[in-house]
Every structure is written in structure tokens, then in C-alpha cells.
Design a protein around this motif. Structure first.
Motif, mmCIF file in Angstrom:
data_model
loop_
_atom_site.group_PDB
_atom_site.id
_atom_site.type_symbol
_atom_site.label_atom_id
_atom_site.label_comp_id
_atom_site.label_asym_id
_atom_site.label_seq_id
_atom_site.Cartn_x
_atom_site.Cartn_y
_atom_site.Cartn_z
ATOM 1 N N PHE A 309 0.863 -1.187 0.000
ATOM 2 C CA PHE A 309 0.000 0.000 0.000
ATOM 3 C C PHE A 309 0.897 1.234 0.000
ATOM 4 O O PHE A 309 1.917 1.278 0.686
ATOM 5 N N VAL A 310 0.495 2.221 -0.795
ATOM 6 C CA VAL A 310 1.188 3.510 -0.805
ATOM 7 C C VAL A 310 0.142 4.621 -0.904
ATOM 8 O O VAL A 310 -0.794 4.526 -1.707
ATOM 9 N N ALA A 311 0.310 5.649 -0.087
ATOM 10 C CA ALA A 311 -0.473 6.885 -0.232
ATOM 11 C C ALA A 311 0.515 8.040 -0.251
ATOM 12 O O ALA A 311 1.443 8.078 0.569
ATOM 13 N N ILE A 312 0.334 8.955 -1.181
ATOM 14 C CA ILE A 312 1.269 10.062 -1.378
ATOM 15 C C ILE A 312 0.491 11.354 -1.592
ATOM 16 O O ILE A 312 -0.521 11.379 -2.299
ATOM 17 N N LYS A 313 0.967 12.410 -0.989
ATOM 18 C CA LYS A 313 0.460 13.762 -1.276
ATOM 19 C C LYS A 313 1.473 14.417 -2.206
ATOM 20 O O LYS A 313 2.581 14.767 -1.786
ATOM 21 N N ALA A 314 1.110 14.544 -3.468
ATOM 22 C CA ALA A 314 2.031 15.070 -4.477
ATOM 23 C C ALA A 314 1.661 16.506 -4.847
ATOM 24 O O ALA A 314 0.499 16.917 -4.709
#
Length: 483
Positions: A309-314
Motif C-alpha cells: 500500500f502507498v499513499a502520497i500527497k504530491a
């Protein structure tokens, strides 16, 4: 520059593998049945397995029987398609068998398209073998299926090997998400409708969410996935391509150069991600669809720090998107299978209904790629009623179901479009080298931060929407994931 014309032969590497059986052969059959490929196109498969033409046709027939929908199982059409198929066994790790492969292909002066799906360590010997057998001339184009390396350095090595015998115009890097109708419709939505493009910037959009979630676990990909992880498996290619299409400037034309020029500008404008702007997780045991499932470690058979799982604020540092966060989320064993892009608009500047109790929600545009395909705009409307003192506002959806709107059109899987474009020489939906390298630079920086921190992936239960930190990533900005 290679002339964009249809080829007379198609060479499939990995022709007995899972991808070929599930996707490539059914896609090629669909193109054959619909008359979209020329009658003279010969399809030559190659792999390590020892078999002759007849045995390969039997394998292909079994694959079509298993993976074609029932309404497409036209016996006469299948027989005609199988007559196009030929097979040549090949060990791509040695140069010895490539001359026999060239003999099997015969005259390729009218053009050859190659679909190369192989392990990364076989790219260089395969390219050398093709060159030694005279299968790399100007009349040849090559489609490269991922994985194309696992970081910028290894990707550059593969691209250098291919570029040593093929020009960039001959190289078609495949990202199957770009073949999906809904992804292509994203450009139509933006650039063919006056109502959207004037609002498509930081002045009117609060944030963007891109979710690609899966309910499945490893599905037999144990070794590959454990070496790769969610960041490189999904974010580096599919999700960054979706981000680029969502955020790019209007291209001057729909030609390949114009579209890809605008995408690479976005990818080069991605701000490096801070450690506080990303979350990595790994699924534990839980339940999917009412059935108990094991943890990643149990599925793998050993303890691992690979992220599922990955969550990123780009952030995209350019004029159009300054200050607008792009929240990216992907993972395995999540609550449901879903691929979507969510455009969250800002609220209207003044609520004229407030004095009468009318509450407003900001408009939200949801572009669903799978499993359903639709575009949904959430708008505010007045609830019917005769109360003079109050106004009740409700959020209602304006739906465009692509499945229903184009019910009479045959729905196609992504590889049908991509194989046809490879055969015909249209590179618009393929990825250029500078795009790939811009993606890898951003991803490598994230992985370097993970390595430096030494922090283990956060656990989450299978059947959930990921670790709580993934929810907190947006909640601390006052944003909720679209669920």
C-alpha cells in the motif's frame, strides 16, 4: 523516422505465458474478427516451450475458449484466426536461435512489429539476438512491456540497449492503462467540453485524488511483487501517467509528439515528496468478500518489508497547479477493486441560501475507470417542497455511464487498442523515454527516503482502506478519500 504504416508480421515474445493467453491472443482475435488488421498479417509466437505450429494453435484455441466472452466465440472466426498463428521455440538468453526465428518470420520488408515481454535481464541479449538476425531495420518497430527496470539506472540500461539498434521513433513503451477507453475519454472530457477546461486549474480546484485499489493479493506473482512493491508496480507507471493526463496543458494537436511533450512537462514539475507526505503499508489478515484471507507474510511464506500500500500527497510546481495537492493511493487487499480520478472543486464564494438553511457541498467530478466506466458530476439541487422559510439543497449526481451511453459499441480491452496501434505505427498512447526517466527520478527519491528512515510498512487489515496513517494523510488537510 519509421513510416507509420501497418506491418505484415507481428512477433510475440512470451507467447505461451499468462499475459499472452489472457490478454494478447483474445485481443488479436478481436482485431481479426472485426477486420481491423490486414488479412495478410502473420502472427509468430516465440517462447522457451518446445512446440510446433499445430501445438501452438491448439494452445491458442484453448486460451480463446477460456478467456473469450461467450458472445465472441465464433467458431469460423476462431479457425480463421488460428491460421494466422505460427510458432518458433527460442531461448532468448543465447544468440543461437535467432536465425531460425528470422527464417520463420520470412520476408519482413513490408514491416515487422515486435511485442517484447520478458524478464529485465533478458532485454539486452534479446536485442542483440534480434540485431544479429537482421530483425532491427527501419521497417521494424518494437513494443516493450514492463517491467523496464526497477530504478532509473536499470531502466536507462534497458533503454540504452534498445536504443543501440532502434531509434526512439521505433520504440513503443507500453502502459496498458493508456489503452483504456475511459483514460482516453479523460482527454475528450477536458479538451472537447468548454465547461471544464476554464475551471481546470488552481483557481477552481481544491484537490485531486487518484485511487487504484485491488482486492487481490499476490496471485502467483510472489517473487516479482516482493522485489517490486506497490510503489514501483503501480505508482511509477500507471498512476503517474493518470496524473500527467489529468494535469497536462492542452496539447497543440492530438499527435504523439504534442501529447507526450505536455505529459513530460508535468512529470518534470513534480515536487520531491517529503517523508510526512507519504505512507507505506502492508496488508495483514482479514476478510475480502466475506472470506478470510491471510497476511502478506503468510501469502509470501516469509517476513518482508515490501509495501503493498502507498499513499502520497504530491504537488506539481507550475502555474496551473500551484497549491493543489494530488493525493495518490494504491494497494492490495483493499476494501474494493477501483480505479478512479476525483476532481474536487472549490466551494462557491458565497452561499445565498444560507439564511434559509441551505447547505452547500462543493462540486465533485468522479472519473471511474474500473470496474464500472462512468463520469459522474456531483451538483447541488433544490429538494422539491413548498416551505417558504427554508431551502433544502441536496447533492445529486449527473451520470454519464459509458457502458450505457455506448451500449451498441463493442467494449474493448486495453491491449486491443495498444496492439492495433503498435501494428499500425501510432505511438500516441505509448510512453516516451523522457517520460519514463522523469517518473523514475521522482520514484527513486521516494525510495531513497524510505531506505534512509528504515521505517517498516504500517500494518492494515485486509478488506480495509489501508493503514490509518493513509486516512490521516488527507484528514489533516480537511479532506476525505472518496469511498
Amino acid at each position: 523516422m519509421i513510416e507509420a504504416k501497418s506491418c505484415s508480421a507481428l512477433l510475440l515474445f512470451g507467447a505461451t505465458g499468462d499475459l499472452a493467453r489472457r490478454k494478447l491472443l483474445p485481443s488479436l482475435f478481436a482485431l481479426h474478427e472485426d477486420g481491423l488488421i490486414n488479412q495478410g498479417l502473420r502472427i509468430v509466437g516465440t517462447a522457451r516451450s518446445e512446440m510446433d505450429d499445430a501445438a501452438y494453435r491448439d494452445m491458442a484455441r484453448a486460451a480463446l475458449d477460456e478467456f473469450l466472452p461467450d458472445d465472441r466465440k465464433n467458431a469460423d472466426a476462431i479457425t480463421g484466426f488460428l491460421e494466422r498463428l505460427y510458432y518458433q521455440p527460442l531461448d532468448a538468453s543465447t544468440i543461437k536461435g535467432f536465425d531460425a526465428l528470422a527464417q520463420k518470420l520470412g520476408d519482413i520488408s513490408d514491416g515487422l512489429a515486435i511485442f517484447l515481454s520478458t524478464a529485465p535481464f533478458l532485454f539486452e541479449p534479446t536485442i542483440k539476438g534480434l540485431a544479429s538476425a537482421g530483425l532491427t531495420g527501419e521497417q521494424v518497430r518494437i513494443g516493450l512491456e514492463k517491467p523496464l527496470g526497477n530504478d532509473l539506472e536499470s531502466s536507462a540500461a534497458i533503454n540504452d540497449a534498445v536504443a543501440s539498434v532502434f531509434s526512439e521513433d521505433q520504440i513503443f513503451r507500453i502502459d496498458h492503462y493508456l489503452g483504456k477507453e475511459t483514460v482516453q475519454n479523460l482527454m475528450a472530457l477536458r479538451f472537447a467540453n468548454m465547461m471544464f477546461e476554464p475551471l481546470w486549474d488552481a483557481g477552481e480546484i481544491d484537490h485531486v485524488q487518484i485511487t487504484v485499489s485491488e482486492t487481490v493479493g499476490l496471485e502467483g506473482r510472489h517473487g516479482f511483487y516482493n522485489d517490486t512493491g506497490a510503489l514501483r508496480d503501480m505508482v511509477q507507471n500507471h498512476m503517474l501517467q493518470l496524473l500527467a493526463l489529468t494535469a497536462m496543458e492542452p496539447p497543440a494537436d492530438l499527435d504523439a509528439a504534442s501529447v507526450r511533450d505536455e505529459k513530460v512537462k508535468v512529470l518534470r514539475s513534480l515536487r520531491p515528496v517529503r517523508n510526512s507526505e507519504m505512507v507505506r503499508g502492508q496488508y495483514g489478515s482479514g476478510a475480502i468478500g466475506g472470506e478470510s484471507v491471510e497476511s502478506y507474510a503468510d501469502d509470501l511464506g516469509e517476513v518482508s518489508d515490501t509495501e503493498t500500500f502507498v499513499a502520497i500527497k504530491a504537488h506539481i510546481d507550475n502555474w496551473r497547479w500551484q497549491g493543489v495537492p494530488f493525493y495518490l493511493r494504491t494497494g492490495k487487499r483493499l476494501a474494493e477493486r477501483r480505479s478512479e480520478i476525483v476532481i474536487q472543486f472549490k466551494c462557491v464564494p458565497h452561499n445565498i441560501f444560507a439564511a434559509r438553511g441551505g447547505k452547500l457541498n462543493a462540486n465533485r467530478l468522479v472519473i471511474r475507470l474500473q470496474p464500472e466506466e462512468y463520469v459522474r458530476l456531483q451538483v447541488m439541487a433544490k429538494q422539491p417542497g413548498m416551505d417558504r422559510e427554508a431551502v433544502v439543497l441536496r447533492e445529486v449526481p449527473l451520470d454519464l455511464s459509458l457502458t450505457q451511453a455506448f451500449a451498441k459499441a463493442r467494449r474493448r480491452i486495453a491491449y486491443e487498442r495498444l496492439l492495433l496501434d503498435l501494428i499500425d505505427g501510432d505511438p500516441t498512447l505509448f510512453v516516451r523515454r523522457d517520460e519514463v526517466e522523469a517518473q523514475w527520478r521522482w520514484i527513486d527519491d521516494i525510495r531513497a527516503q524510505w531506505a534512509q528512515s528504515g521505517e517498516a510498512p504500517k500494518a492494515y487489515g485486509s478488506g480495509s482502506w489501508g493503514p490509518s496513517a493513509g486516512i490521516a494523510l488527507t484528514e489533516r488537510d480537511g479532506v476525505s478519500w472518496n469511498e
